[in-house]
Structure formats: C-alpha cells, structure tokens
Write a protein that holds these residues in place. Structure first.
Motif, PDB file in Angstrom:
ATOM      1  N   HIS A   1      -8.680   8.807 -16.587  1.00  0.00           N
ATOM      2  CA  HIS A   1      -9.895   8.202 -16.040  1.00  0.00           C
ATOM      3  C   HIS A   1     -10.771   9.321 -15.473  1.00  0.00           C
ATOM      4  O   HIS A   1     -10.292  10.193 -14.742  1.00  0.00           O
ATOM      5  N   SER A   2     -12.040   9.271 -15.760  1.00  0.00           N
ATOM      6  CA  SER A   2     -12.940  10.374 -15.399  1.00  0.00           C
ATOM      7  C   SER A   2     -13.133  10.541 -13.899  1.00  0.00           C
ATOM      8  O   SER A   2     -13.542  11.618 -13.449  1.00  0.00           O
ATOM      9  N   ASP A   3     -12.852   9.494 -13.117  1.00  0.00           N
ATOM     10  CA  ASP A   3     -13.060   9.591 -11.671  1.00  0.00           C
ATOM     11  C   ASP A   3     -11.895  10.241 -10.936  1.00  0.00           C
ATOM     12  O   ASP A   3     -11.987  10.495  -9.733  1.00  0.00           O
ATOM     13  N   PHE A   4     -10.793  10.498 -11.640  1.00  0.00           N
ATOM     14  CA  PHE A   4      -9.610  11.041 -10.987  1.00  0.00           C
ATOM     15  C   PHE A   4      -9.087  12.239 -11.775  1.00  0.00           C
ATOM     16  O   PHE A   4      -9.191  12.287 -12.997  1.00  0.00           O
ATOM     17  N   LYS A   5      -8.510  13.181 -11.039  1.00  0.00           N
ATOM     18  CA  LYS A   5      -7.927  14.360 -11.682  1.00  0.00           C
ATOM     19  C   LYS A   5      -6.584  14.663 -11.022  1.00  0.00           C
ATOM     20  O   LYS A   5      -6.343  14.278  -9.858  1.00  0.00           O
ATOM     21  N   PRO A   6      -5.691  15.342 -11.721  1.00  0.00           N
ATOM     22  CA  PRO A   6      -4.417  15.718 -11.116  1.00  0.00           C
ATOM     23  C   PRO A   6      -4.642  16.490  -9.810  1.00  0.00           C
ATOM     24  O   PRO A   6      -5.510  17.362  -9.729  1.00  0.00           O
ATOM     25  N   GLY A   7      -3.853  16.142  -8.816  1.00  0.00           N
ATOM     26  CA  GLY A   7      -3.986  16.767  -7.509  1.00  0.00           C
ATOM     27  C   GLY A   7      -4.755  15.938  -6.505  1.00  0.00           C
ATOM     28  O   GLY A   7      -4.674  16.194  -5.296  1.00  0.00           O
ATOM     29  N   ASP A   8      -5.519  14.948  -6.980  1.00  0.00           N
ATOM     30  CA  ASP A   8      -6.230  14.061  -6.056  1.00  0.00           C
ATOM     31  C   ASP A   8      -5.227  13.291  -5.202  1.00  0.00           C
ATOM     32  O   ASP A   8      -4.212  12.795  -5.691  1.00  0.00           O
ATOM     33  N   LYS A   9      -5.518  13.180  -3.910  1.00  0.00           N
ATOM     34  CA  LYS A   9      -4.734  12.327  -3.018  1.00  0.00           C
ATOM     35  C   LYS A   9      -5.390  10.951  -2.992  1.00  0.00           C
ATOM     36  O   LYS A   9      -6.616  10.838  -2.832  1.00  0.00           O
ATOM     37  N   VAL A  10      -4.591   9.925  -3.150  1.00  0.00           N
ATOM     38  CA  VAL A  10      -5.120   8.563  -3.229  1.00  0.00           C
ATOM     39  C   VAL A  10      -4.263   7.617  -2.399  1.00  0.00           C
ATOM     40  O   VAL A  10      -3.069   7.841  -2.179  1.00  0.00           O
ATOM     41  N   MET A  11      -4.889   6.539  -1.953  1.00  0.00           N
ATOM     42  CA  MET A  11      -4.204   5.462  -1.263  1.00  0.00           C
ATOM     43  C   MET A  11      -4.603   4.158  -1.920  1.00  0.00           C
ATOM     44  O   MET A  11      -5.776   3.972  -2.279  1.00  0.00           O
ATOM     45  N   GLY A  12      -3.635   3.280  -2.123  1.00  0.00           N
ATOM     46  CA  GLY A  12      -3.975   2.010  -2.747  1.00  0.00           C
ATOM     47  C   GLY A  12      -2.779   1.100  -2.871  1.00  0.00           C
ATOM     48  O   GLY A  12      -1.702   1.362  -2.329  1.00  0.00           O
ATOM     49  N   MET A  13      -2.955   0.015  -3.607  1.00  0.00           N
ATOM     50  CA  MET A  13      -1.913  -0.983  -3.798  1.00  0.00           C
ATOM     51  C   MET A  13      -1.033  -0.548  -4.971  1.00  0.00           C
ATOM     52  O   MET A  13      -1.183  -1.000  -6.101  1.00  0.00           O
TER      53      MET A  13
ATOM     54  N   PHE B   1       0.856  -1.176   0.000  1.00  0.00           N
ATOM     55  CA  PHE B   1       0.000   0.000   0.000  1.00  0.00           C
ATOM     56  C   PHE B   1       0.896   1.232   0.000  1.00  0.00           C
ATOM     57  O   PHE B   1       1.996   1.233   0.559  1.00  0.00           O
ATOM     58  N   ALA B   2       0.424   2.269  -0.656  1.00  0.00           N
ATOM     59  CA  ALA B   2       1.145   3.531  -0.711  1.00  0.00           C
ATOM     60  C   ALA B   2       0.134   4.661  -0.805  1.00  0.00           C
ATOM     61  O   ALA B   2      -1.033   4.443  -1.161  1.00  0.00           O
ATOM     62  N   ALA B   3       0.586   5.845  -0.470  1.00  0.00           N
ATOM     63  CA  ALA B   3      -0.271   7.035  -0.563  1.00  0.00           C
ATOM     64  C   ALA B   3       0.479   8.105  -1.332  1.00  0.00           C
ATOM     65  O   ALA B   3       1.685   8.298  -1.138  1.00  0.00           O
ATOM     66  N   GLY B   4      -0.236   8.772  -2.207  1.00  0.00           N
ATOM     67  CA  GLY B   4       0.416   9.804  -2.998  1.00  0.00           C
ATOM     68  C   GLY B   4      -0.574  10.690  -3.717  1.00  0.00           C
ATOM     69  O   GLY B   4      -1.756  10.770  -3.361  1.00  0.00           O
ATOM     70  N   GLU B   5      -0.083  11.338  -4.776  1.00  0.00           N
ATOM     71  CA  GLU B   5      -0.871  12.334  -5.509  1.00  0.00           C
ATOM     72  C   GLU B   5      -0.964  11.943  -6.982  1.00  0.00           C
ATOM     73  O   GLU B   5       0.020  11.492  -7.581  1.00  0.00           O
ATOM     74  N   VAL B   6      -2.140  12.119  -7.537  1.00  0.00           N
ATOM     75  CA  VAL B   6      -2.337  11.877  -8.962  1.00  0.00           C
ATOM     76  C   VAL B   6      -1.666  12.998  -9.758  1.00  0.00           C
ATOM     77  O   VAL B   6      -1.961  14.180  -9.555  1.00  0.00           O
ATOM     78  N   LEU B   7      -0.732  12.606 -10.648  1.00  0.00           N
ATOM     79  CA  LEU B   7      -0.064  13.582 -11.514  1.00  0.00           C
ATOM     80  C   LEU B   7      -0.756  13.709 -12.866  1.00  0.00           C
ATOM     81  O   LEU B   7      -0.863  14.801 -13.412  1.00  0.00           O
TER      82      LEU B   7
END
Length: 336
Positions: A85-97, A75-81
């Motif tokens: 995909h329509s559900d995500f935009k740059p700047g979104d903070k996300v956590m996942g595998m 698992f890691a946490a970071g920022e969408v660059l």
C-alpha cells in the motif's frame, strides 16, 4: 511471509459474563501472503481493555461480537514489515485493530493511526496517547465541559482512562476527587496522578467521604463504573452538574438488565445532564487529542502508569485480571 508461523489468541467459547482464560485458546497458523493494498504488521504490544468484555458478549453492543474461532479483537501497536500500500512503508510504526496475534495482515482500514511520536515509548500509543487518553480527552473536555473551579469526581480514577481524565481536569483548573479500589490505587491517585482527594470504595464510607470532600456538590462526574459507586455519587451532584458516561465496569452482565436506584430525580432536581459517548465517533479528531496529550507528557504535566505482561501466553487471562483490579496501570501484553 514465507516460513513464518503466527501465534494467535482465538475465542474458544462465549463467556457468560467476564471472559476467563478458558474462553480462549492459542493457535498457530501460517502468515498469509499480502494481497494488493495490504500491509504486514509485527505486533509489539497488545492492548487489554475493559471494553473487550462487551466485544465477546452476545448482548447488543456498539460492535458485532467476536465470533467463535476468530482472533480476539484488540488494538495493538507494532511495525510494518512489508507493504503493498502506497501510504505505508517497512519500518512505519502503526497502531490499530490488529488483534491478539504476533503478526497481522491487514488493509488500511484496520490502522487507527501512524505513530509519529518517536520520542515517546511505542506502548503509550495504546494507553495515554492512544484510545485511553483520547477517550479521557474528549469525554472530559467535549462532553463534561469543565470550568475552572469545578469539583470533578472520577471513578476508576487510577485506571488508564480515569487517571488521564483526572489530570486533564486539573489542567483545566478543577479540583479533583478520585474513587479507586484498594489502598495502593488510592495512594497512586494522590501521589502519581495528583488528585486533591482520593477514596477507596471498598473500605471508605464513600457517601460520607464525598459529603466532606465536595461540600458544594459535584460539578462533573466522569463515570467509568455505573452501579453502586455511581448511585452514591449522584446524591452529591451540584446544580447544573454534568455526568459523563464512559463505562459500566461494575456490571458483570447486562442480561438480565440490572435493577437499581433511578437517576431521574437527581437529574431533575439538580438540573443536571447525563450523557454517554463512544470514542470511535471522534475518529476524525484523534490527532488533535494526541498532539495535546503528547505535549503534556513531554512537559511533565501528564503522568501515566503501565502494567506490562510478557508473552502472548498472558493474554487469555488478562481481561479477567483487569476486572479483578490486579493491574496497576494500563494493562499491555508485550510480544517477545
């Protein structure tokens, strides 16, 4: 992403038991271009979990083992660059595998959740508001079903899961007893996490200590270790006790299958229940847990500790250090 290199920690060899630094290597590769429906995440924090030992083992587990040469599952946490995909935009903070790597190109299935708690540190999304806290929440409340006045015992009580489980038990009106390794962690249990009693399994006579601390028996045991610690706890179960099996950290390997005292007689005579769980089965309810955990933190009712190491170079040795008990809180790797 043009002209960018990605450092990744890959599995180099299959560990015989607890993975060591020499079982991994750091490699570099180009960051691939996005395909339709993918996102590019720049990781900020990488998680280190006891469960990683099982993820690289050849012994049957709840998930397929990481393959040799593959990026270490994490698992890691970071920022969408970037996003296609329509559900995500740059700047979104996300956590996942996203794995032990600096950049991850993934599809939406790899995202566990968007991190909406802007007022809390992003690192918490891998700890007390992440899978560790969520595990404690559902394991204790759904499986353990604490009642006000219950005596609750937690092993690895200062760990990322155990510390949250103990505090949630207190919030449920229970009396809490923690078991930890070393005087510093015992002090942390009492002073930071608010356990009513805490004992060092390395130096205290645990059987005698539990007898004094739990004269009416143990109503709920949140088990992160198995092994000798749990064998001792089971002798003190109260009638109608619940045992939550969250982890088996005391066993370096399950091949060959370990032998030891049997639990059946304790469960029969005490009319007790022992149940295991895997937190991924609760995926549809994660937001319920995160909402309550976050509010408890804001209210000052849920405390946490983090053990943050800087640089991806720290990752290969991080799991072994976790099993040696070197961490003083949730172990994380911060990407510089």
């Amino acid at each position: 992403m043009k002209n960018n290199r990605n450092r990744q920690v890959v599995l180099k060899s299959r560990p015989a038991d607890i993975p060591q630094a020499h079982d991994f290597e750091i490699v570099e590769s180009d960051v691939p271009d996005l395909l339709d429906g993918q996102i590019l995440v720049q990781n900020v924090f990488l998680s280190v979990e006891p469960a990683m030992r099982g993820w690289v083992s050849n012994v049957a587990n709840y998930s397929e083992p990481v393959r040799i040469g593959e990026v270490m599952r994490s698992f890691a946490a970071g920022e969408v660059l970037q996003s296609s995909h329509s559900d995500f935009k740059p700047g979104d903070k996300v956590m996942g595998m996203f794995g032990w790597q600096e950049f991850a190109v993934v599809g939406p299935a790899a995202v566990t959740r968007k991190v909406q708690e802007d007022d809390l540190p992003l690192s918490l999304s891998l700890g007390v508001t992440g899978l560790n806290g969520i595990t404690a929440y559902f394991g204790l409340l759904d499986i353990g079903r604490p009642r006000p006045g219950d005596t609750v015992v937690v092993s690895t009580a200062a760990g990322a899961v155990g510390s949250a489980a103990g505090q949630i038990a207190k919030l449920s009106g229970c009396r809490t007893v923690g078991i930890a390794g070393g005087s510093a962690k015992v002090a942390q249990c009492r002073e930071l996490f608010g356990y009513d009693e805490a004992y060092d399994y390395k130096s205290d006579n645990l059987d005698l200590a539990l007898g004094k601390a739990c004269p009416r028996g143990i109503d709920l045991y949140f088990d992160n270790t198995g092994g000798v610690i749990s064998d001792t706890v089971l002798r003190h179960l109260a009638v109608g006790a619940r045992v939550v099996i969250c982890g088996t950290a005391s066993f370096p390997t399950w091949d060959p299958w370990p032998n030891g005292p049997r639990a059946e007689r304790h469960l029969l005579v005490k009319r007790a229940r022992m149940e295991g769980f895997v937190i991924f089965d609760y995926a549809s309810r994660y937001e319920e847990a995160v909402s309550r955990l976050s509010q408890w933190i804001r209210d000052g009712r849920l405390r946490y500790s983090e053990d943050i190491q800087n640089g991806i170079e720290c990752a290969p040795a991080a799991i072994a250090g976790l099993y040696r008990g070197e961490n003083t809180g949730k172990r994380l790797i911060r990407i510089r």
